[in-house]
Every structure is written in structure tokens, then in C-alpha cells.
Design an enzyme around this catalytic site. Sequence first.
Site, PDB file in Angstrom:
ATOM      1  N   CYS A   1       0.816  -1.295  -0.011  1.00  0.00           N
ATOM      2  CA  CYS A   1       0.036  -0.058  -0.215  1.00  0.00           C
ATOM      3  C   CYS A   1       0.744   1.185  -0.106  1.00  0.00           C
ATOM      4  CB  CYS A   1      -0.805  -0.103   1.257  1.00  0.00           C
ATOM      5  SG  CYS A   1      -2.545  -0.758   0.875  1.00  0.00           S
TER       6      CYS A   1
ATOM      7  N   LYS B   1       0.596   3.142  -3.539  1.00  0.00           N
ATOM      8  CA  LYS B   1      -0.451   3.767  -3.943  1.00  0.00           C
ATOM      9  C   LYS B   1      -0.594   5.309  -4.138  1.00  0.00           C
ATOM     10  CE  LYS B   1      -3.255   0.088  -2.055  1.00  0.00           C
ATOM     11  NZ  LYS B   1      -3.737  -0.328  -3.476  1.00  0.00           N
TER      12      LYS B   1
ATOM     13  N   ALA C   1     -17.843   4.667  -6.118  1.00  0.00           N
ATOM     14  CA  ALA C   1     -16.574   5.160  -5.623  1.00  0.00           C
ATOM     15  C   ALA C   1     -16.789   6.066  -4.263  1.00  0.00           C
ATOM     16  CB  ALA C   1     -15.749   5.826  -6.610  1.00  0.00           C
TER      17      ALA C   1
ATOM     18  N   ASP D   1      -7.913  -4.900  -5.903  1.00  0.00           N
ATOM     19  CA  ASP D   1      -6.615  -4.386  -5.416  1.00  0.00           C
ATOM     20  C   ASP D   1      -5.427  -5.089  -5.712  1.00  0.00           C
ATOM     21  OD1 ASP D   1      -5.329  -2.660  -3.705  1.00  0.00           O
ATOM     22  OD2 ASP D   1      -6.471  -2.678  -2.384  1.00  0.00           O
TER      23      ASP D   1
ATOM     24  N   ASP E   1     -11.784  -5.155   2.105  1.00  0.00           N
ATOM     25  CA  ASP E   1     -13.103  -4.342   2.005  1.00  0.00           C
ATOM     26  C   ASP E   1     -14.351  -4.867   2.085  1.00  0.00           C
ATOM     27  OD1 ASP E   1     -11.382  -2.165   1.298  1.00  0.00           O
ATOM     28  OD2 ASP E   1     -11.332  -2.281  -0.756  1.00  0.00           O
TER      29      ASP E   1
ATOM     30  N   GLY F   1      -8.745 -15.476 -13.819  1.00  0.00           N
ATOM     31  CA  GLY F   1      -8.121 -14.555 -13.767  1.00  0.00           C
ATOM     32  C   GLY F   1      -7.440 -14.187 -15.068  1.00  0.00           C
TER      33      GLY F   1
ATOM     34  N   ASP G   1     -11.556  -1.024   6.973  1.00  0.00           N
ATOM     35  CA  ASP G   1     -10.181  -1.589   7.136  1.00  0.00           C
ATOM     36  C   ASP G   1      -8.874  -0.266   7.047  1.00  0.00           C
ATOM     37  OD1 ASP G   1     -10.903  -1.395   4.561  1.00  0.00           O
ATOM     38  OD2 ASP G   1      -9.527  -3.057   3.984  1.00  0.00           O
TER      39      ASP G   1
END
Length: 719
Positions: free
Chosen positions: A402, A405, A430, A449, A472, A522, A607
Site C-alpha cells: 500500500c 498507492k 466510488a 486491489d 473491503d 483471472g 479497514d
Amino acid sequence: MRPTYPVTRDVVLVGGGHAHALVLRKWGMKPLPGARLTVITPDPTAPYTGMLPGFVAGHYARDELEIDMVRLARFAGARVVPARAIGLDRANKRVEVSGRPPIAYDVASINVGITAILPDLPGFAEHAVPAKPLGLFADRWEAYVARVENGEVAPSIAVIGCGIAGAELALAMRHRLRDRAPKIHILEERDALSGASPKARAKLNAALAEAEVTVLDGARVIEVHADCVDTKRGPVPATFIVSAAGANPQGWIADIGLEQCDGFICVDKYLRSVDDKSIFAAGDCAHMVHAPRQKAGVYAVRQAPFLHDNIRASLGAGRLREYTPQGDYLKLVSVGRQSAVADWHGLAPSGDWLWGWKDRIDRKFMDQFEELPKMEVDSHVPSDAAKGVATLVAAQPLCGGCGAKVGAGDLAEQLATLPRPARNDVARGAGDDAALLHHNGGFQTFTTDHFRGFVDDWWTLTRIAALHAMGDVWAMGGRPQAALSQLILPRMAERPQAEMLREILDAAASTFAEAGADLVGGHTSLGAELTVGFSVTGLVEQPIGLEGAQPGDRLILTKPIGTGTVLAAHMKWQARGEDVTAALASMQRSPAAAAAILAGEAHAMTDVTGFGLAGHLFGILDRADLGAELTDVPLLPGAEALSAKGHRSSLFAHNSARGDAVTGADGPHRDLLFDPQTAGGMLAAVPEGSDALAMLHDQGEPAWEIGRLVSGPVRIELA
């Protein structure tokens, strides 16, 4: 900055012995292009044999005899697999490890040392401790000393085996507990101090007599009890029982199908297995067929440069080098106090000066792992580069997780330009933890993410990424349902690429299954560096959002903070391996159970991830026009000290943009409020009087009440 090359071969070092530690240091100074290095070791540190008696005697602190394998591996560009090797699949060229999928190798080296465990002795496993492995013994000894000093137990010690190692340990323990008048017996079945020369034996026996350590010859041990040892000569009282008898191989080596001598791997003059040229062995776990020697750490140290060069040669870089061990070596045996006896070609000088000499040798050995060479960083920028390039090149390297980001302010500004959801079945878009969709009378969450790699172990990285992506869903009170992976793999040869993908998918599938979700597919592509991400759906009955907090609510946090700071320091080889390991363990702890408990209690929940504790708390405060008073915010081990030294994630500056709204004493604790978290804990606002904290603790979930909410204006006050 080191150039990167496509991976074509995998090298796996099994164990954290002295030879492997030296190989890692040498490898870090000159990596082999195309070779990917992995170290399998269950512990973040490896104790140095030479300083163990000094530690037992109280001359050294515990950290002074520990080689930091995590930091050393980072310097070498190697990944650490924090697990114990349990087997070897030679047909598929994979090392089997506990709790993990097997690790593929093209070349493997084994340096796992020996053990003094006596498996056939009744009561030994329950009531005694082996002197090797050293880490276990050091832990047990520290605990015993604390009990003695607290008056919980009278010091009485039995040492099984009176070789040089047994005598040295007994003298060290006697010195450490000298003010407590300990009773120490050495139990020897055969000839005491048989490994020493006659002159050295005489001096060591004199030292044992002076220290009032009793040596019982012919005392074959029959059984071990909690408070005594039964011997052929009768029972010997003892509340601490340690074995320094013999050198036994690790049990799993017997089943790997390599030629062995008394359980030790037979190696040739190049330190290769005599019947498998892709496997090397060094140190005490190896038997040198061409030059048999007794087990001693000096051989592992001197084998290291040959092992390093021969591993490279087996991969096509250079020629094999023959290792011929010396016929004898200098033994410096400490006698408890800061004095020592030498044993060298029949000579046996003694005195305090020999301790000083030994101390300098040992500290010099350890210094090479503490003072790692500074590697050149290529930061050259052409004179005709565009404006601003030099500034970015000179800036702190981009963090992973993170910490990589986009800042909250820039993100919010751009998200504000998105149109409001046009579909009737989109309940929230959002700006919340995840999108919320109407679904069969209830709700479905949808989130995504991904991470660029922040740890070299891609199995661990994948587990953390999967838990982070599900965070999330849990934060909104949901249950994960299904996931799609988004993977970018670095360019490499076919086999190492397939093996990497195998481990990644194992971590992903097992982590999602543990959460009750399915990994259903995926997309995988190739790129400049490893990136792991997931899109996740979840089912929610009563969604919990960021709004709804009320004055008087208590704030509960389920994980300590500091991951960004620890990882930023780890990038620069400045974090302790134990602290990195603790941070990774925290990130790998699933928040599912805690979130389920809090979902039934919380007015608001989120979170804690990239925007830090302060940023995510502001997300709750802004919606309710409230302030927060924080008291006891839990920190990861080492985080405060690293923050005080100035270590920061590359996202720290963005996160601290609202620093004016955070009041309280400046310092590392305050700075850590802006530290970006990866796979952080749940932050919940629960009503005053809620039993949420007690419920979490009853279920074995770590959780802390870190403060309370107060009427506006929006601010955070740090006590």
C-alpha cells in the site's frame, strides 16, 4: 540500482548455517545474472556457535550472537521462505517444506547443522533441551535464568555429555549463576573430555574443579525426569537438563535418498553429494568422504567460499574448486569467566588474554554481517533530460504494497469527477470501501486491489494480497464470495515461471478457501516486475459503511500499525529480521473473525490500509462531523524505533497532508498515524458500553480500544 535479468535457474539454500550466511554475503556483493536465490529457514536469525558460551555466561546479549538472515537475504537479493525443510523430491527437483508448497531448485545446498536431541532416551523430549539447535537452547536458557533470578526454582543443572562443548557450557552456566550457588553435574558415559589434548584436558579439569562442577564418569543416562536424571550411578537432581552429547543428523535427511555416512550427507571434494551433482551440503550435516573430520563450525566457515564458487560453477559461471580441510585447528575454550584455554597441536596456553583474542575473532566474524558493503546505486541523469526527472530519480525508491498507492488527496479529487451511478442496482459507487450492488433482496460488494512486490517471497506476497483484497468486503460486513486474479509475472525461463505461478496459485486458492470464497480464474501477463492482485465479490445482508459514527463511540483496532515504516526500512537493509517477520505475520493474519464480531456492534467500520490510521479515521470523522481522541495505539515491534530514525514509506508525505488536523506531541508515534498499512486491521466505532472488545478477546482475536469519538470539529487529538 542493480540491473535485472530474466531468471533461468533456481538456487535453493536449505538452512541458515554459517556456510550459507557467508554465501549470502558473498552473493550480495556479486549476484549471478539469471540465477534466483531462495533461502529456506524457519527462523529470522541464526545464532553464531562461537559466541554461545559467552552468551550463556552473560558476557553477550542475545542479539550479539544472532546473524540476521532476513536482512542478509535482502542484501543478497534472495527470498526467504520462513518454513522448515522436511524432505527432498529429487525426481521433480523440489524441496518439501512444512505448511507450504514445495520449492523448486536447479541447484540446492543443505546447511542445516546437527542436533543434540536424544530421541531414544525416555523423558528427554518432555524434560530436557538439546544444546543444538542453538536457538532453542538459548530461548530455554534465558527462561531458566529468569526463573532462578525470580526465586521460582533453585539452580541445579545436569549436562549430558562431557566433551569440550559440555564442559564449556557447564562452566558458562556456573559463571552466569555464580551468585546463586548452582549445583552442576556433567554426566559422561565414557571418557570425559576425550576430544581434548592431555594438556588442555588437565587445564579444563582444573577449571571444572575450581568452579565446583562435578563430573560423573560412567554415568550412563537411563531416563530423564522433571527434577532429576536417572543414571547408572544413581539419580542426579536437576531442574535444568541439557544434552551436549554427540552430533546427530536432522531426522528428515535420512529419507532423501542420498548416500550417507551415519546419517550425514556424503560429499565429494567439491562439496557436492557423491550421487547427485545438483545438491551440495556443507557444515556439520555433511560428511567429507575425501577428508573426514570431526564436527566443528570452523569447517563450515572455511567451506563457504568454495561452496559459493561451486554453486556458481554448477550454473555455468566459472570452474569447480576443490576444498581440502586443514588437518587440525585452534580451539579456544572459554572457562566461564572471561578467560580461555587454547588447544593447538598439543599445546594448551590459558589466560584472560586468550579470551580477549577469542572475543576479537568472534566479533570480527559477526561484524561482517552487521556492516554489509554499500552497493553502488546508478542515479546518473543525462544533462538533456526533461525538467523534473532528476528530482524523481533522487527521491526515495518507490515502496511496495500500500506504500505504492496514489495519495488520498489526488485520488479523491479525481474520483469526484466520476458521474454518479446511473444504474438502479448500484447502491454505492466510488468513495466507500467497496462498490455495493443490490442483489436478490440483499447486497453484493465488489472490490479490487493489487500490489507490486514488497517482499521477495511470492507465496507470502500472494496471501497478503488476497487478504488485503478481501478486507473491503469484511469492512462492509460482508462475506467473500468469488475472486479473479490479476497477475503480472516477470520475464523468465519456462520452468521457473511455471514454478512461481504454481506457488502463487496455491497461496491464492488456499487463502480464499479459508475465507469461504472461490478463486474462479483471472488474467496473467508478463511485465517488468511481479504484481499480484485480485477482484473480489462478497455478499452482505446489512452493509456497514463509513457513515453512522456517533459522539461517545469507542474506537477499536484489530491490528497494530507500522507496516509501511518497517517495509521501508527493510528495503534499505535497516530493519531487524525479527521485526520484518512480525510485520509479515501481522499482515498474514486474517481479519475475518474479528470483522464478523464487529459487524454486529459497529456504527461505522473500515479497514486500515494505504491512507494510514489517520487517513482512514478521517474517512469516518468527515462523514459524521466528529473529532477523535486517541490514547493507546498499538505499534508493531520495531516500528517506533525505525520511525524515530526517519524511515518513511514513499506515501507518507501524501498521507500527512492533513497533519494540521492532528494535534498532540510530535514524534515517531504521531508520525506512525500517517504510515500506510498493508492488509491492516479493522477500525470500528462501537457504542459506549459495547461488549465488542471482550467478545474479540474471548475468541482469541487481538484488539485494542484506541480512543473515543467526540463532537466536532473534525480533528484527531493524540494523547
